[in-house]
Write an enzyme that holds these catalytic residues in place. Structure first.
Site, PDB file in Angstrom:
ATOM      1  N   ASP A  79      -7.885   1.529  -9.844  1.00  0.00           N
ATOM      2  CA  ASP A  79      -8.245   2.007  -8.501  1.00  0.00           C
ATOM      3  C   ASP A  79      -7.349   3.148  -8.018  1.00  0.00           C
ATOM      4  O   ASP A  79      -6.177   2.970  -7.702  1.00  0.00           O
ATOM      5  CB  ASP A  79      -8.181   0.843  -7.476  1.00  0.00           C
ATOM      6  CG  ASP A  79      -9.125   1.056  -6.306  1.00  0.00           C
ATOM      7  OD1 ASP A  79      -9.074   0.245  -5.355  1.00  0.00           O
ATOM      8  OD2 ASP A  79      -9.912   2.024  -6.328  1.00  0.00           O
ATOM      9  N   LYS A  89     -14.135  10.408   5.259  1.00  0.00           N
ATOM     10  CA  LYS A  89     -13.664   9.059   5.633  1.00  0.00           C
ATOM     11  C   LYS A  89     -12.816   9.137   6.901  1.00  0.00           C
ATOM     12  O   LYS A  89     -11.929   9.972   7.006  1.00  0.00           O
ATOM     13  CB  LYS A  89     -12.828   8.490   4.498  1.00  0.00           C
ATOM     14  CG  LYS A  89     -12.260   7.112   4.763  1.00  0.00           C
ATOM     15  CD  LYS A  89     -11.508   6.558   3.582  1.00  0.00           C
ATOM     16  CE  LYS A  89     -10.197   7.272   3.371  1.00  0.00           C
ATOM     17  NZ  LYS A  89      -9.443   6.718   2.226  1.00  0.00           N
ATOM     18  N   LYS A 130     -12.622  -4.244  -3.811  1.00  0.00           N
ATOM     19  CA  LYS A 130     -11.803  -3.224  -3.147  1.00  0.00           C
ATOM     20  C   LYS A 130     -10.775  -3.868  -2.221  1.00  0.00           C
ATOM     21  O   LYS A 130      -9.622  -3.465  -2.162  1.00  0.00           O
ATOM     22  CB  LYS A 130     -12.710  -2.290  -2.345  1.00  0.00           C
ATOM     23  CG  LYS A 130     -12.035  -1.109  -1.700  1.00  0.00           C
ATOM     24  CD  LYS A 130     -11.479  -0.103  -2.684  1.00  0.00           C
ATOM     25  CE  LYS A 130     -12.529   0.684  -3.390  1.00  0.00           C
ATOM     26  NZ  LYS A 130     -11.941   1.803  -4.206  1.00  0.00           N
TER      27      LYS A 130
END
Ligand SMILES: NC(=O)c1ccc[n+]([C@@H]2O[C@H](COP(=O)([O-])OP(=O)(O)OC[C@H]3O[C@@H](n4cnc5c(N)ncnc54)[C@H](O)[C@@H]3O)[C@@H](O)[C@H]2O)c1
Ligand SMILES: O=P([O-])([O-])O[C@@H]1[C@@H](O)[C@H](O)[C@@H](O)[C@H](O)[C@@H]1O
Length: 509
Positions: free
Chosen positions: A299, A389, A348
């Site tokens: 990630d 975002k 996540k």
């Protein structure tokens, strides 16, 4: 850079450097006293300076990150400039540590001298890589770049002729592992449910790409959608042999990402997991070690988590006690759409939530009983916001005399513009480590680093770390380790920032 030292040689295309590694063994005595024994271990690092022709294959090539990464390589290679409402922009690699960060190499008089990271050790030039990949969506890279809505239109127009002929290869699609809302995208998938056939197709794709482009090596990186965690099952995921057998048997709990990883490893290529799911199950880790291949994950550490592992490190090391962290963000890209599905969000959440435990665990004054604090992750999918975002973080800490400290952060940017440079660094630094070997006094032969390449933890939210190896999330410690590995292999000392030559100068007796 030429290091002037008897400990460094430059012969036959290798940098060979001796390094005195300082560490300390700690014994906890019965009376509670710590007995600390400093020790020095003499290492020799050997770095092959021959730069290979590198092929990059992205899983999820047609995604926001994959298209933005590809666009960035081309824009920099062609030194493009384009106009936005803020005027003329030119291509750069800001956000990449290999291309835009520096490492202190010493002092010239009272001037501290810093070199670009890619001049401390020889790295592949991003201009020279070739790229390909797979995607469940058939859109060519230019169409996919437009779909991503990350880059300014004037840049997209300039890149279109160079990206329209880039077409993702057919991909492995196991719909149970990603959000159902991704099904509409899946028009470019390998037929059937035979996972062994899928494995062999991916292996063939890697071989053909390498041969067609005359690459010396290929590195595969996953930047496809976040999958749900696979249910680790004894006899399936626990050993290399069982993972291979499970693929032969098309075992349901073998994910698409694990098939890509196994295919990559069997082709002798390093595999990097840019998403949070548990692709690199114990059997895959064992296979990587058997096949002498690096694996890296998990990630990309790009935004909130990168700040968090710096901020919490600062607070705790300042003797301030974080008690509550809430990380909220909303975004409208396809990643956000996939994460709007609970199972994928859970992957996540686990990755984002696990990143401060080692930092709080380092201070028993602040956290005498437990290092667990309130830590919540919220991610909302708001289509209109696209790749931009909106992230809000709140940190509540206890301070002096019962006081409370509240720190709130608000950060906005295209998530893919943060991730794409990190993809480059993961690939280039992994490739460098493929050219480094080490030997410790007493070892007969040179060895490669641990195949679980946790030295790249700075670039990962949840650094994949081998058993019996400390997990480090502190951003400062991760970057310091990476810089010092570069310096050790180059023949330089690690920097302790003491600056004693100035604070305790040598004086004439
Ligand atoms: N800042 C960031 O963007 C960031 C940070 C950390 C992690 N990530 C992770 O990176 C990944 C990619 O992010 P993104 O914004 O590019 O997402 P995206 O949805 O735009 O791109 C993912 C791509 O993967 C493709 N895909 C899905 N399953 C596939 C499969 N089995 N094989 C091949 N292709 C497949 C999709 O069609 C899509 O094009 C996500 O898992 C995300 O969580 C992103
Ligand atoms: O890197 P970071 O900002 O901590 O975490 C991000 C998440 O907040 C975001 O919602 C997700 O879409 C990205 O993939 C990335 O994982």
């Amino acid at each position: 850079m030429q290091v002037n030292s008897s400990n460094v040689t430059y012969e036959n295309g290798f940098i060979q450097a001796s390094y005195s590694y300082k560490s300390s063994n700690v014994e906890k005595l019965e009376n509670g006293t710590l007995k600390v024994t400093p020790k020095t271990t003499e290492y020799t690092f050997k770095t092959n300076t021959k730069i290979p022709k590198l092929g990059i294959m992205l899983v999820g090539w047609g995604g926001n990150n994959g298209t933005t990464f590809t666009a960035g390589l081309l824009a920099n290679k062609m030194k493009l400039s384009w106009f936005t409402k803020r005027g003329e922009q030119t291509a750069n690699y800001y956000g990449s540590i290999t291309q835009a960060s520096t490492i202190k190499v010493g002092c010239s008089g009272s001037e501290e001298v810093y070199l670009p990271m890619n001049q401390v050790l020889p790295l592949v030039n991003p201009d020279d890589v070739v790229i390909s990949g797979w995607d469940i969506s058939a859109l060519n890279l230019s169409q996919a770049m437009k779909r991503a809505q990350v880059l300014e239109y004037n840049l997209i127009e300039k890149l279109d002729p160079y990206m329209r002929d880039m077409v993702p290869k057919k991909a492995i699609y196991y719909e149970d592992f990603i959000a159902a809302n991704q099904k509409t995208r899946a028009d470019n998938i390998l037929e059937g449910h035979n996972k062994l056939e899928h494995l062999e197709t991916i292996r063939k794709d890697i071989r053909e790409f390498k041969a067609t482009n005359n690459c010396d090596k290929v590195i595969v990186l996953w930047t496809a959608n976040t999958e749900r965690f696979c249910q680790l099952t004894p006899g399936v995921h626990d050993t290399a042999e069982n993972v291979l057998k499970a693929i032969e048997n098309s075992e349901a709990e073998i994910s698409a990402s694990t098939v890509y990883a196994v295919a990559t490893i069997l082709e002798g290529c390093s595999y990097i997991n840019g998403s949070p799911q548990n692709t690199l199950v114990p059997g895959v880790i064992e296979l990587a070690k058997q096949k002498d291949v690096f694996i890296v994950g998990d990630d990309f550490k790009s935004g909130q988590t990168k700040i968090k592992t710096s901020l919490v490190d600062f607070l705790v090391s300042a003797g301030i006690k974080p008690q509550s962290i809430v990380s909220y963000n909303h975004l409208g890209n396809n990643d956000g759409k996939n994460l709007s599905s609970e199972k994928q969000f859970k992957s996540k959440e686990l990755s984002k939530k696990s990143c401060v435990d080692d930092i709080t665990g380092s201070n028993k004054i602040l956290y005498p009983e437990t290092n667990k604090i309130d830590h919540e992750i919220v991610i909302k999918y708001v289509p209109y916001t696209g790749d931009s975002k909106k992230a809000m973080d709140e940190y509540l800490s206890e301070i002096f005399l019962g006081g409370q400290h509240t720190l709130v952060l608000y950060n906005v940017c295209e998530d893919s513009l943060l991730a794409a440079p990190i993809i480059l660094d993961l690939i280039l630094i992994t490739e460098l480590f493929e050219r480094i070997e080490y030997k410790v006094d007493g070892m007969r032969t040179f060895q490669r680093f641990n195949r679980v390449l946790s030295t790249l933890g700075y670039l990962c939210k949840a650094p994949l770390t081998d058993e019996n190896t400390p997990l480090v999330n502190s951003l400062y410690r991760q970057k310091n380790a990476l810089d010092n590995i570069f310096k050790a292999c180059a023949g330089l000392h690690a920097d302790d920032n003491l600056l004693l030559e100035f604070k305790c100068p040598v004086t004439e007796e």
